[in-house]
Design a protein around this motif. Structure first.
Motif, mmCIF file in Angstrom:
data_model
loop_
_atom_site.group_PDB
_atom_site.id
_atom_site.type_symbol
_atom_site.label_atom_id
_atom_site.label_comp_id
_atom_site.label_asym_id
_atom_site.label_seq_id
_atom_site.Cartn_x
_atom_site.Cartn_y
_atom_site.Cartn_z
ATOM 1 N N UNK A 1 67.789 70.773 60.866
ATOM 2 C CA UNK A 1 68.593 71.310 59.648
ATOM 3 C C UNK A 1 69.679 72.351 59.877
ATOM 4 N N UNK A 2 71.308 72.799 60.401
ATOM 5 C CA UNK A 2 72.025 74.010 60.187
ATOM 6 C C UNK A 2 72.392 74.288 59.401
ATOM 7 N N UNK A 3 72.504 75.883 58.697
ATOM 8 C CA UNK A 3 72.686 76.051 57.504
ATOM 9 C C UNK A 3 73.542 77.537 58.078
ATOM 10 N N UNK A 4 75.165 77.398 57.561
ATOM 11 C CA UNK A 4 76.156 78.594 57.761
ATOM 12 C C UNK A 4 75.310 80.030 56.730
ATOM 13 N N UNK A 5 75.572 81.209 57.410
ATOM 14 C CA UNK A 5 74.783 81.510 56.565
ATOM 15 C C UNK A 5 76.157 82.992 56.526
ATOM 16 N N UNK A 6 77.674 82.910 55.386
ATOM 17 C CA UNK A 6 78.758 84.310 55.796
ATOM 18 C C UNK A 6 78.068 85.216 55.218
ATOM 19 N N UNK A 7 78.715 85.892 56.433
ATOM 20 C CA UNK A 7 78.489 87.962 55.757
ATOM 21 C C UNK A 7 80.108 88.031 54.815
ATOM 22 N N UNK A 8 79.714 88.922 54.764
ATOM 23 C CA UNK A 8 81.104 89.867 53.241
ATOM 24 C C UNK A 8 82.194 90.283 53.903
ATOM 25 N N UNK A 9 81.935 90.147 55.382
ATOM 26 C CA UNK A 9 82.896 90.839 56.258
ATOM 27 C C UNK A 9 83.078 90.532 57.320
ATOM 28 N N UNK A 10 83.808 90.796 58.002
ATOM 29 C CA UNK A 10 83.366 90.315 60.085
ATOM 30 C C UNK A 10 82.603 91.872 60.624
ATOM 31 N N UNK A 11 81.920 91.425 61.347
ATOM 32 C CA UNK A 11 81.926 92.895 62.046
ATOM 33 C C UNK A 11 81.894 93.701 63.101
ATOM 34 N N UNK A 12 82.472 94.919 63.475
ATOM 35 C CA UNK A 12 82.057 95.579 64.607
ATOM 36 C C UNK A 12 81.358 94.875 65.912
ATOM 37 N N UNK A 13 81.970 95.247 67.165
ATOM 38 C CA UNK A 13 81.091 95.320 67.387
ATOM 39 C C UNK A 13 80.405 96.245 68.200
ATOM 40 N N UNK A 14 78.591 96.046 67.862
ATOM 41 C CA UNK A 14 77.466 97.143 68.441
ATOM 42 C C UNK A 14 77.113 96.673 66.743
ATOM 43 N N UNK A 15 77.876 96.424 65.412
ATOM 44 C CA UNK A 15 77.913 96.951 64.486
ATOM 45 C C UNK A 15 76.557 96.198 63.587
ATOM 46 N N UNK A 16 75.014 96.572 63.195
ATOM 47 C CA UNK A 16 74.467 96.130 62.715
ATOM 48 C C UNK A 16 74.739 95.021 61.121
ATOM 49 N N UNK A 17 73.469 94.203 60.706
ATOM 50 C CA UNK A 17 74.040 93.738 59.261
ATOM 51 C C UNK A 17 72.352 93.622 59.227
ATOM 52 N N UNK A 18 72.416 93.374 57.579
ATOM 53 C CA UNK A 18 70.961 93.523 57.056
ATOM 54 C C UNK A 18 71.186 92.105 56.590
ATOM 55 N N UNK A 19 70.713 90.986 56.146
ATOM 56 C CA UNK A 19 71.071 90.045 54.881
ATOM 57 C C UNK A 19 69.727 89.116 54.572
ATOM 58 N N UNK A 20 69.605 88.683 53.594
ATOM 59 C CA UNK A 20 68.048 88.124 53.246
ATOM 60 C C UNK A 20 68.695 86.693 52.238
ATOM 61 N N UNK A 21 68.037 85.851 52.436
ATOM 62 C CA UNK A 21 68.047 84.233 51.948
ATOM 63 C C UNK A 21 66.378 83.806 51.572
ATOM 64 N N UNK A 22 66.673 82.638 51.144
ATOM 65 C CA UNK A 22 65.401 82.502 51.254
ATOM 66 C C UNK A 22 65.308 80.314 51.382
ATOM 67 N N UNK A 23 64.473 80.215 52.461
ATOM 68 C CA UNK A 23 64.700 78.582 52.518
ATOM 69 C C UNK A 23 64.194 77.937 50.899
ATOM 70 N N UNK A 24 64.219 76.748 50.737
ATOM 71 C CA UNK A 24 63.438 76.263 49.712
ATOM 72 C C UNK A 24 63.327 74.463 50.010
ATOM 73 N N UNK A 25 61.984 74.483 50.890
ATOM 74 C CA UNK A 25 61.568 72.690 50.966
ATOM 75 C C UNK A 25 60.700 72.098 49.865
ATOM 76 N N UNK A 26 61.318 71.324 48.979
ATOM 77 C CA UNK A 26 60.843 70.727 47.765
ATOM 78 C C UNK A 26 59.769 69.500 48.163
#
Length: 288
Positions: free
Chosen positions: A184-209
């Protein structure tokens, strides 16, 4: 304490960058010395490129690069086409070919994963029904604005029931499934496009019922992962037996057991590892 596959095993199972790094180490050559020997064979490869190849940041795919790999096989005294064959086992991204074909526009080389921290929650029914993931990534070029979360399912799991919940600095985009490969592939979209070498921190929860007994959890490593932290929290009503760390590559049928773990006062175990270059690093356990 870790267990590292031998060079001979890596030449059979890969991944390419791990086999290359092991071959260079066995020959006792620095990258600069190797670059000079390539140049003596009329093959020009930058020092940074050799470093990227052995760390899994970049894969040689152009005709010029593949010719350099063939010369490397001679210089490193490994069997002919042993390194080239490893490059043929997977697509340019390092994933098995089925994964890039699932999502139009997929490019696994857009992002460098610097750190991944997963907290796995196993309930009293022995189900790992929730995984909280925090990731730190760095853009390899301008305009990167998404991450593809891959979930490899148990054969008896219903892939349609698996879902991702964005928590911080991302939102859910497209989702797609490959039933035959149990991916299964889920696409997680960031709040903005990043510049080269820019870092990004994000979090998500995977639910497996799916209500299956869980016996392991692992990070799938495409090329290279600088920091991997896995925590598994067990409900007091379902305590594990024999929790331990394991490593495994794509083509290996059995994992390498490396470290025995003991649950702490919160009924949790964890494993932190740096510079991960095998395809899977995880924690496995049994039930009494």
């Amino acid at each position: 304490m870790t267990t590292t596959p031998s060079l001979e095993a890596l030449l059979r199972i890969g991944p390419f960058h791990s086999a290359l790094r092991a071959a260079i180490r066995r020959r006792g050559l620095t990258l600069e010395r190797l670059r000079l020997r390539l140049r003596q064979q009329d093959v020009a490869v930058a020092l940074s490129t050799l470093s990227d190849w052995q760390q899994g940041r970049v894969r040689p795919v152009s005709p010029k690069s593949l010719r350099a790999v063939a010369v490397l096989e001679e210089l490193l005294e490994v069997p002919p086409r042993s390194l080239l064959a490893l490059l043929e086992h997977t697509g340019p991204s390092g994933w098995p070919d089925v994964v890039p074909g699932m999502v139009p526009g997929f490019n696994a080389n857009d992002l460098e994963i610097l750190s991944r921290h997963d907290r796995v929650f196993v309930d009293g029914e022995r189900h790992a029904s929730r995984v909280h993931a925090q990731m730190v990534v760095r853009a390899r070029h301008d305009g990167v604005d998404r991450f593809y979360a891959h979930y490899f399912c148990d054969d008896s799991a219903e892939t349609a029931e698996l879902r991702q919940e964005p928590v911080r600095n991302c939102r859910l985009g497209r989702s797609t499934r490959h039933e035959a490969e149990r991916v299964v592939v889920h696409e997680l979209l960031f709040d903005k496009p990043l510049r080269e070498s820019e870092t990004w921190v994000f979090e998500f929860v995977a639910h497996d019922p799916t209500q299956l007994d869980s016996i392991e959890y692992a990070h799938g490593v495409r090329c290279f992962l600088a920091q991997s932290l896995i925590e598994v929290h067990f409900d007091p009503a379902a305590l594990p037996v024999d929790p331990h760390v394991y490593l495994q590559d794509w083509e290996e049928e059995e994992p390498h057991r490396t470290i025995d773990l003991v649950p702490d006062h919160t009924n949790s175990v964890h494993h932190f590892e740096t510079d991960v270059s095998v395809n899977w690093v995880g924690i496995r356990w049994r039930w009494a």
